[in-house]
Scaffold this active site. Structure first.
Site, PDB file in Angstrom:
ATOM      1  N   ASP A   1       0.771  -1.140   0.283  1.00  0.00           N
ATOM      2  CA  ASP A   1      -0.084   0.311   0.253  1.00  0.00           C
ATOM      3  C   ASP A   1       0.812   1.311  -0.106  1.00  0.00           C
ATOM      4  O   ASP A   1       2.103   1.580   1.172  1.00  0.00           O
ATOM      5  CB  ASP A   1      -1.072   0.007   1.534  1.00  0.00           C
ATOM      6  CG  ASP A   1      -1.899  -1.084   0.985  1.00  0.00           C
ATOM      7  OD1 ASP A   1      -1.568  -1.919   0.248  1.00  0.00           O
ATOM      8  OD2 ASP A   1      -2.571  -0.989   2.115  1.00  0.00           O
TER       9      ASP A   1
ATOM     10  N   GLU B   1     -12.341  -0.972   0.557  1.00  0.00           N
ATOM     11  CA  GLU B   1     -10.367  -0.452   1.711  1.00  0.00           C
ATOM     12  C   GLU B   1     -10.154   0.844   0.835  1.00  0.00           C
ATOM     13  O   GLU B   1     -10.715   1.432   0.013  1.00  0.00           O
ATOM     14  CB  GLU B   1      -9.003  -1.386   1.602  1.00  0.00           C
ATOM     15  CG  GLU B   1      -9.758  -3.023   2.110  1.00  0.00           C
ATOM     16  CD  GLU B   1      -8.552  -3.856   1.815  1.00  0.00           C
ATOM     17  OE1 GLU B   1      -7.939  -4.474   3.165  1.00  0.00           O
ATOM     18  OE2 GLU B   1      -9.077  -4.659   0.904  1.00  0.00           O
TER      19      GLU B   1
END
Length: 423
Positions: free
Chosen positions: A48, A278
């Site tokens: 990420d 998310e």
């Protein structure tokens, strides 16, 4: 429609919407990634990722350096599948937004009171010369905790490198309340993470988006007609769909230090559709509000299917909606069926560039795969009203700056943005 708090009721991503999701849609599919991709560092897994930006969403250059942040884990200590057990926030810097150099961990050792550092965002503090704030998820396994948090420090640079100081004290911001968002007692598969902080141009207030779940005891409520939507005759909703209850949440900052917050009702819910939304983030463009999130094929509710990738929603009435799924279905940028796990954790920047990390790439031998842990090619996305289109493929990990950070004030940063655009 407004609820008792004066906030619009959550918009629904319905099963009818999700039935329109089609893998390999040519306008919403990420081009395939080559098996022989380059690796930005052979010492750390990288996943990420987000850029250093201002509070309005523009990617920042600091003294000529671009800076990005990513979850990283030592490749010698962790494998690809257990990397979250060693997750920390690392930073990289470069000239021009490519060929990234690893600079180290952002937070001081021991600063996080919990085990892991998970996703969030990093901003230059408005009106300051070099103050930086990272908003991230402070995560613990036992007891189970997932808490959006803030840590502050300073950025420095010279002709050779970028470095940080401070980042030694973590402040918890808000926690799942069991009223708007499910807590662990209600749902032991809960999600409450990924803070994305921004100023809403409509009211000038500061908010944070985050991933959550609808507040209810998991699996105890049947999926209703509103959540199902207008489906064809004789369409059945599997009973197991009730276990999926994702929500895109929002909180409002109550002070200028961005340390005190108030939870607000979710913006979008996906009860009966998907269990994860998310890393939600927002782009304001041409009077429209675009809300983006990422989700998995594996988290869709029973009876529905879609690719790993970016999903999006659009509002004509500001951040509080109502929202409609982009492209009618919500799918914005999915992995191709030939490489269903090639990339994930996409982040859409305000200039339409989309970064993500490489996950798993198959070889010509169906039994052989290559794990990524590095940045994927950047994709250019065009937003046109309620539609989105994939238009270009850029270089691996290409994240160019939009503005040069100037310390004096926000107006000087606007001038710097124009200067960069005119180069």
């Amino acid at each position: 429609m407004l609820n008792k708090a004066g906030i619009a009721e959550p918009s629904l991503w319905t099963r009818a919407d999700a039935m329109k999701v089609h893998t390999d849609d040519p306008t919403a599919t990420m081009p395939t990634i080559d098996y022989d991709f380059p690796v930005m560092t052979d010492k750390y897994w990288v996943w990420d990722t987000w850029p250093l930006r201002d509070i309005n969403g523009q990617v920042v250059s600091f003294q000529g350096w671009s800076v990005i942040f990513a979850l990283v884990a030592d490749r010698t200590k962790y494998g690809w599948h257990n990397r979250n057990d060693g997750a920390r926030i690392g930073y990289f810097y470069s000239r021009g937004g490519s060929n990234w150099i690893f600079g180290g961990h952002l937070l001081k050792d021991g600063a996080n009171p919990r085990s892991w550092e998970w996703s969030g965002c990093t901003i230059m503090a408005p009106g300051t010369a070099n103050s930086v704030e990272v908003f991230f998820t402070s995560v613990n396994d036992t007891p189970s905790e997932s808490v959006p948090a803030q840590c502050k420090g300073y950025i420095y640079a010279d002709d050779k490198s970028v470095w940080f100081d401070g980042f030694d004290k973590v402040t918890d911001l808000f926690q799942a309340d069991g009223l708007y968002y499910a807590d662990y007692a209600e749902n032991n598969f809960w999600d409450f993470r990924d803070p994305h902080v921004f100023i809403n141009p409509e009211d000038g207030k500061t908010y944070a988006l985050f991933e959550g779940n609808v507040a209810m005891e998991r699996g105890t409520v049947a999926v209703g007609e509103e959540e199902i939507g207008p489906v064809p005759p004789k369409t059945e909703t599997p009973d197991g769909a009730r276990y999926c209850a994702a929500a895109i949440g929002i909180a409002q900052a109550l002070n200028e230090a961005r340390t005190e917050w108030k939870l607000l009702p979710p913006l979008v819910t996906a009860f009966g559709v998907n269990d994860q939304t998310e890393r939600p983030h927002v782009v304001f463009q041409n009077g429209l509000t675009y809300l983006f999130t990422i989700s998995h094929h594996s988290t869709y509710a029973d009876g529905l299917s879609g690719p790993d990738g970016v999903y999006g929603f659009v509002s004509e009435n500001g951040i509080f909606g109502p929202y409609e799924p982009l492209n009618g279905s919500g799918l914005v940028l999915g992995n191709p069926s030939s490489q269903p796990y090639q990339a994930y954790s996409h982040y859409v920047m305000t200039n339409g560039l989309v970064t993500s990390f490489i996950d798993t790439i198959p070889s010509s031998d169906p039994n052989v795969y290559r794990y990524g842990g590095t940045l994927a090619p950047t994709i250019k996305l065009e937003l046109v009203g309620h539609r989105s289109f994939v238009t270009e493929v850029k270089g691996y990990g290409y994240i160019p700056p939009q503005i040069e950070w100037l310390a004096e004030d926000e107006s000087s940063n606007s001038a710097a943005a124009l200067s960069l655009l005119n180069k």
